[in-house]
Design an enzyme around this catalytic site. Structure first.
Site, PDB file in Angstrom:
ATOM      1  N   GLN A 281      57.216  29.841  56.152  1.00  0.00           N
ATOM      2  CA  GLN A 281      57.629  31.038  56.910  1.00  0.00           C
ATOM      3  C   GLN A 281      58.978  30.850  57.581  1.00  0.00           C
ATOM      4  O   GLN A 281      59.428  31.751  58.298  1.00  0.00           O
ATOM      5  CB  GLN A 281      56.566  31.379  57.969  1.00  0.00           C
ATOM      6  CG  GLN A 281      55.230  31.795  57.398  1.00  0.00           C
ATOM      7  CD  GLN A 281      55.284  33.125  56.669  1.00  0.00           C
ATOM      8  OE1 GLN A 281      56.215  33.920  56.837  1.00  0.00           O
ATOM      9  NE2 GLN A 281      54.291  33.395  55.849  1.00  0.00           N
TER      10      GLN A 281
ATOM     11  N   ASP B  47      55.670  22.333  57.115  1.00  0.00           N
ATOM     12  CA  ASP B  47      55.373  23.483  56.264  1.00  0.00           C
ATOM     13  C   ASP B  47      56.383  24.575  56.622  1.00  0.00           C
ATOM     14  O   ASP B  47      56.242  25.251  57.649  1.00  0.00           O
ATOM     15  CB  ASP B  47      53.924  23.930  56.517  1.00  0.00           C
ATOM     16  CG  ASP B  47      53.603  25.237  55.815  1.00  0.00           C
ATOM     17  OD1 ASP B  47      54.467  25.774  55.091  1.00  0.00           O
ATOM     18  OD2 ASP B  47      52.468  25.725  55.998  1.00  0.00           O
TER      19      ASP B  47
ATOM     20  N   CYS C  41      44.927  33.974  56.551  1.00  0.00           N
ATOM     21  CA  CYS C  41      44.713  32.563  56.165  1.00  0.00           C
ATOM     22  C   CYS C  41      45.006  31.633  57.334  1.00  0.00           C
ATOM     23  O   CYS C  41      45.577  30.538  57.148  1.00  0.00           O
ATOM     24  CB  CYS C  41      45.565  32.172  54.958  1.00  0.00           C
ATOM     25  SG  CYS C  41      45.054  32.987  53.467  1.00  0.00           S
TER      26      CYS C  41
ATOM     27  N   HIS D 123      48.467  27.547  58.793  1.00  0.00           N
ATOM     28  CA  HIS D 123      47.922  28.290  57.647  1.00  0.00           C
ATOM     29  C   HIS D 123      46.878  27.384  56.984  1.00  0.00           C
ATOM     30  O   HIS D 123      46.997  26.152  57.025  1.00  0.00           O
ATOM     31  CB  HIS D 123      49.076  28.572  56.685  1.00  0.00           C
ATOM     32  CG  HIS D 123      48.729  29.428  55.507  1.00  0.00           C
ATOM     33  ND1 HIS D 123      48.071  28.942  54.403  1.00  0.00           N
ATOM     34  CD2 HIS D 123      48.983  30.739  55.252  1.00  0.00           C
ATOM     35  CE1 HIS D 123      47.927  29.923  53.519  1.00  0.00           C
ATOM     36  NE2 HIS D 123      48.468  31.015  54.005  1.00  0.00           N
TER      37      HIS D 123
ATOM     38  N   LYS E 120      58.232  33.865  49.109  1.00  0.00           N
ATOM     39  CA  LYS E 120      58.464  34.394  50.465  1.00  0.00           C
ATOM     40  C   LYS E 120      59.952  34.473  50.779  1.00  0.00           C
ATOM     41  O   LYS E 120      60.342  34.965  51.835  1.00  0.00           O
ATOM     42  CB  LYS E 120      57.735  33.526  51.493  1.00  0.00           C
ATOM     43  CG  LYS E 120      56.212  33.590  51.346  1.00  0.00           C
ATOM     44  CD  LYS E 120      55.515  32.793  52.392  1.00  0.00           C
ATOM     45  CE  LYS E 120      54.066  32.515  52.057  1.00  0.00           C
ATOM     46  NZ  LYS E 120      53.189  33.678  52.222  1.00  0.00           N
TER      47      LYS E 120
END
Ligand code: PLP
Length: 408
Positions: free
Chosen positions: A205, A202, A366, A125, A228
């Site tokens: 997600q 990261d 993104c 991302h 999220k």
């Protein structure tokens, strides 16, 4: 079967899902952009403002003490959620983006000079690309990229050459937001550590969909966003190993990150407050804590199993549809199904879906380097959360058929 029964009724906990859009029942397939919020999270935020609202940490009065307890209670919940060893390792931030910028500026920038590298992957991302580009510009270091394969997996054939002494950090996504690929991060972390290279994951997600254990992963940093994972916007967390966070200078100055201030000298606060300058998002933090309670009540393994069923069902249906191409076919995927309909721009796909009450995301998500790899401007992306039903997959297929009908 028990999993399915527990989960299928959970959509009722999300008041927003019970509405019509353009004359159709809302089918929300955009959770990778932002998830919906269960009633208990909405209530926790409202209750805080209704009953406990006050600034934290410095107040001796009841409200401030209650707000402080709720805020710090949420930190303990986040610690348990990712299995960090101690609460000092949990820093509240606005979200994954802010956490990555914090690590880039406070941890990596002071170590970087010309000739050094920062290693990311082509699947990232923008939030896990641009902060590193900025720090490279500031220091003369170079950004290096782990390439990807046609199926949307990391191409690790050249990883040994990339993980060299000049690499000062490996920053990599746990799950790709554009394709859903689950990266083999545990092995990568071990490989990087063999060369003495710290690793930031990261997890934006990943945390809504699977159990995460930062001690088992042995990552140095793990970042994610509340919105999220069924919590409010504007709140997220940075996990960092205590030994590393202790050595890092503060990133922003102001209230709460100090022990004492004079014009001659400021003494910084202990962890984690050293990194929490200014009045934080107290309500959001409390909402995040409640979202964690809620996810744990539903059961993270139940969530993962149900979403896997949805993704498999949707993939099997789209795979056999003529004129539909799935983008990203990694062996390990979570929650995301990106696709193209031949002869139709993804933005038109999204608009026609909306007319059917089906919310999907269209665009580059993104993740423009992923689009550049496939030489496409955009995809249509359906993304699932545990509040989705198998009938939502039917709605997805019916909307694709509608698009094809309109463009026939
Ligand atoms: N990383 C990934 C993989 C994401 O999907 C996102 C958001 O879509 C981010 C980082 C940035 O999250 P936020 O905008 O909440 O900071």
């Amino acid at each position: 079967m028990t999993i399915e029964l527990n989960i299928v009724e959970r959509w009722r906990d999300f008041p927003i899902l019970n509405q019509q859009v353009n004359g159709h029942p809302l089918v929300y397939l955009d959770s990778a952009a932002s998830s919906q919020k269960p009633r208990c999270v909405i209530d926790a935020v409202a209750d805080y403002y209704r009953e406990d609202n006050a600034n934290i940490h410095r107040g001796v009065h009841q409200l401030s003490q209650r707000a402080t307890d709720a805020y710090e209670g949420a930190r303990e919940k986040v610690r348990g959620f990712v299995n960090a060893a101690v609460v000092k390792e949990i820093v509240f931030v606005r979200g994954a983006t802010e956490a990555i910028n914090l690590v880039a500026q406070s941890f990596v920038r002071p170590q970087l000079s010309a000739g050094d590298t920062v290693l990311v992957s082509q699947l990232e991302h923008h939030a896990n690309i641009v902060p590193w580009q900025m720090v490279c510009e500031q220091t003369g270091a170079t950004l290096q990229v782990i390439p990807m394969t046609q199926s949307g997996e990391l191409d690790l054939s050249g990883i040994d050459e990339l993980l060299t002494g000049s690499a000062k950090i490996l920053a990599i996504g746990h799950v790709s937001n554009a394709l859903g690929t689950v990266n083999p991060i545990k092995g990568l972390i071990a490989k990087a550590h063999d060369k003495g290279i710290p690793v930031l994951i990261d997890g934006a997600q990943a945390v809504p969909h699977m159990a995460v254990d930062v001690q088992d992963l042995d990552c140095d940093f793990y970042v994610f966003s509340g919105h999220k994972m069924f919590a409010p916007t504007g709140i997220g967390a940075l996990y960092g190993k205590r030994s590393i966070l202790e050595q890092m200078p503060p990133w922003q100055g102001g209230g709460d990150m100090i022990l004492s201030v004079s014009f001659e000298h400021t003494q910084y606060n202990d962890l984690p407050y050293k990194f929490e300058a200014g009045t934080p998002n107290i309500a959001g933090t409390i909402g995040l804590g409640m979202a964690i309670d809620y996810m744990q009540e539903v059961g993270i393994d139940n969530i993962a199993a149900h979403e896997h069923n949805l993704l498999v069902a949707a993939t099997e249906r789209l795979e056999v549809m003529e004129g539909v191409n799935i983008i990203g076919t990694a062996a390990e995927k979570a929650s995301v199904l990106s696709f193209m309909i031949e002869g139709v721009h993804p933005h038109d796909v999204g608009t026609i879906f909306d007319q059917q009450g089906v919310a999907i995301r269209t665009g580059h998500h993104c993740a423009q380097p992923v689009m550049q790899f496939y030489e496409i401007p955009a995809t249509a992306r359906a993304s699932f959360a545990f509040y989705n039903k198998l009938s939502d997959v039917d709605a997805l297929v019916a909307s694709i058929e509608k698009v094809q009908e309109m463009f026939a």
